[in-house]
Design a protein around this motif. Sequence first.
Motif, PDB file in Angstrom:
ATOM      1  N   ALA A  65      56.419  -0.342 -41.745  1.00  0.00           N
ATOM      2  CA  ALA A  65      57.174   0.243 -42.852  1.00  0.00           C
ATOM      3  C   ALA A  65      57.346   1.737 -42.590  1.00  0.00           C
ATOM      4  O   ALA A  65      56.357   2.449 -42.407  1.00  0.00           O
ATOM      5  CB  ALA A  65      56.440   0.025 -44.168  1.00  0.00           C
ATOM      6  N   LEU A  66      58.586   2.196 -42.517  1.00  0.00           N
ATOM      7  CA  LEU A  66      58.849   3.631 -42.376  1.00  0.00           C
ATOM      8  C   LEU A  66      58.998   4.278 -43.741  1.00  0.00           C
ATOM      9  O   LEU A  66      58.577   5.408 -43.952  1.00  0.00           O
ATOM     10  CB  LEU A  66      60.099   3.865 -41.536  1.00  0.00           C
ATOM     11  N   ASP A  67      59.643   3.574 -44.659  1.00  0.00           N
ATOM     12  CA  ASP A  67      59.730   3.966 -46.063  1.00  0.00           C
ATOM     13  C   ASP A  67      60.109   2.717 -46.842  1.00  0.00           C
ATOM     14  O   ASP A  67      60.064   1.610 -46.295  1.00  0.00           O
ATOM     15  CB  ASP A  67      60.697   5.148 -46.276  1.00  0.00           C
ATOM     16  N   GLU A  68      60.495   2.859 -48.094  1.00  0.00           N
ATOM     17  CA  GLU A  68      60.756   1.683 -48.936  1.00  0.00           C
ATOM     18  C   GLU A  68      61.969   0.874 -48.503  1.00  0.00           C
ATOM     19  O   GLU A  68      62.088  -0.298 -48.856  1.00  0.00           O
ATOM     20  CB  GLU A  68      60.911   2.111 -50.389  1.00  0.00           C
ATOM     21  N   THR A  69      62.869   1.469 -47.726  1.00  0.00           N
ATOM     22  CA  THR A  69      64.101   0.764 -47.362  1.00  0.00           C
ATOM     23  C   THR A  69      64.317   0.658 -45.856  1.00  0.00           C
ATOM     24  O   THR A  69      65.354   0.156 -45.419  1.00  0.00           O
ATOM     25  CB  THR A  69      65.336   1.456 -47.986  1.00  0.00           C
ATOM     26  N   HIS A  70      63.365   1.132 -45.072  1.00  0.00           N
ATOM     27  CA  HIS A  70      63.564   1.194 -43.614  1.00  0.00           C
ATOM     28  C   HIS A  70      62.305   0.710 -42.904  1.00  0.00           C
ATOM     29  O   HIS A  70      61.213   1.211 -43.138  1.00  0.00           O
ATOM     30  CB  HIS A  70      63.882   2.642 -43.218  1.00  0.00           C
ATOM     31  N   GLY A  71      62.475  -0.264 -42.024  1.00  0.00           N
ATOM     32  CA  GLY A  71      61.374  -0.769 -41.224  1.00  0.00           C
ATOM     33  C   GLY A  71      61.643  -0.573 -39.744  1.00  0.00           C
ATOM     34  O   GLY A  71      62.786  -0.391 -39.333  1.00  0.00           O
ATOM     35  N   GLU A  72      60.572  -0.621 -38.956  1.00  0.00           N
ATOM     36  CA  GLU A  72      60.682  -0.467 -37.510  1.00  0.00           C
ATOM     37  C   GLU A  72      59.991  -1.635 -36.815  1.00  0.00           C
ATOM     38  O   GLU A  72      58.853  -1.971 -37.140  1.00  0.00           O
ATOM     39  CB  GLU A  72      60.031   0.843 -37.053  1.00  0.00           C
ATOM     40  N   ILE A  73      60.686  -2.232 -35.868  1.00  0.00           N
ATOM     41  CA  ILE A  73      60.043  -3.212 -35.003  1.00  0.00           C
ATOM     42  C   ILE A  73      59.192  -2.408 -34.046  1.00  0.00           C
ATOM     43  O   ILE A  73      59.693  -1.596 -33.273  1.00  0.00           O
ATOM     44  CB  ILE A  73      61.079  -4.059 -34.247  1.00  0.00           C
ATOM     45  N   LYS A  74      57.898  -2.612 -34.097  1.00  0.00           N
ATOM     46  CA  LYS A  74      56.992  -1.763 -33.340  1.00  0.00           C
ATOM     47  C   LYS A  74      56.512  -2.420 -32.061  1.00  0.00           C
ATOM     48  O   LYS A  74      56.022  -1.764 -31.176  1.00  0.00           O
ATOM     49  CB  LYS A  74      55.791  -1.397 -34.243  1.00  0.00           C
ATOM     50  N   LEU A  75      56.642  -3.708 -31.948  1.00  0.00           N
ATOM     51  CA  LEU A  75      56.200  -4.387 -30.738  1.00  0.00           C
ATOM     52  C   LEU A  75      56.876  -5.746 -30.693  1.00  0.00           C
ATOM     53  O   LEU A  75      56.992  -6.412 -31.708  1.00  0.00           O
ATOM     54  CB  LEU A  75      54.682  -4.565 -30.776  1.00  0.00           C
ATOM     55  N   MET A  76      57.341  -6.112 -29.525  1.00  0.00           N
ATOM     56  CA  MET A  76      57.840  -7.464 -29.273  1.00  0.00           C
ATOM     57  C   MET A  76      57.408  -7.800 -27.859  1.00  0.00           C
ATOM     58  O   MET A  76      57.655  -7.049 -26.927  1.00  0.00           O
ATOM     59  CB  MET A  76      59.363  -7.525 -29.347  1.00  0.00           C
TER      60      MET A  76
END
Length: 168
Positions: A65-76
């Motif tokens: 979670a970066l903020d309430e409306t933005h997420g980041e794929i951190k690992l695949m």
Amino acid sequence: MKILQDDLTRADTLALIRAHVTELAGHSPEESCHALDIEALRGAGITFWSVWEGNTIAGCGALKALDETHGEIKLMRTADTHLRRGVAAKLLEHIIKEARSRGYERLSLETGTPAAFAPAQRLYERFGFETCPPFGDYREDPYSLFMTRRLNEPSYSAPPKSSCRQAS
């Protein structure tokens, strides 16, 4: 294949993450390597999943979670034993659905620019990710490619399994 929220305690999961971090370090200088280690993946705001085929780990991924409306794929990561079998596509679809269920409007990621990252880039492009400027705490870096996609697109569908490739 089953996707499970993972507490990062299984030996197979830990070995796959360590292999991922070690491999990525071989493609970029230390200051350009943004892979999270196991302790960081256990941090607040990060959800981690592993993909299993029976008792064999097939892949893993994380959403931050970066903020309430933005997420980041951190690992695949797809296990070498499961490359080109749709693991990354299935996991990416799962992460996108989870991001939507959390109310995120945007999902972003950082991946590498060396040739070894081309399969991951193609996978993300097939899922509607586009190149973007650095986000969050990232800075311009010749070893980093930043991608994002809006999640409010009404007609999202996964690509056919035959076009799936490994993601990093």
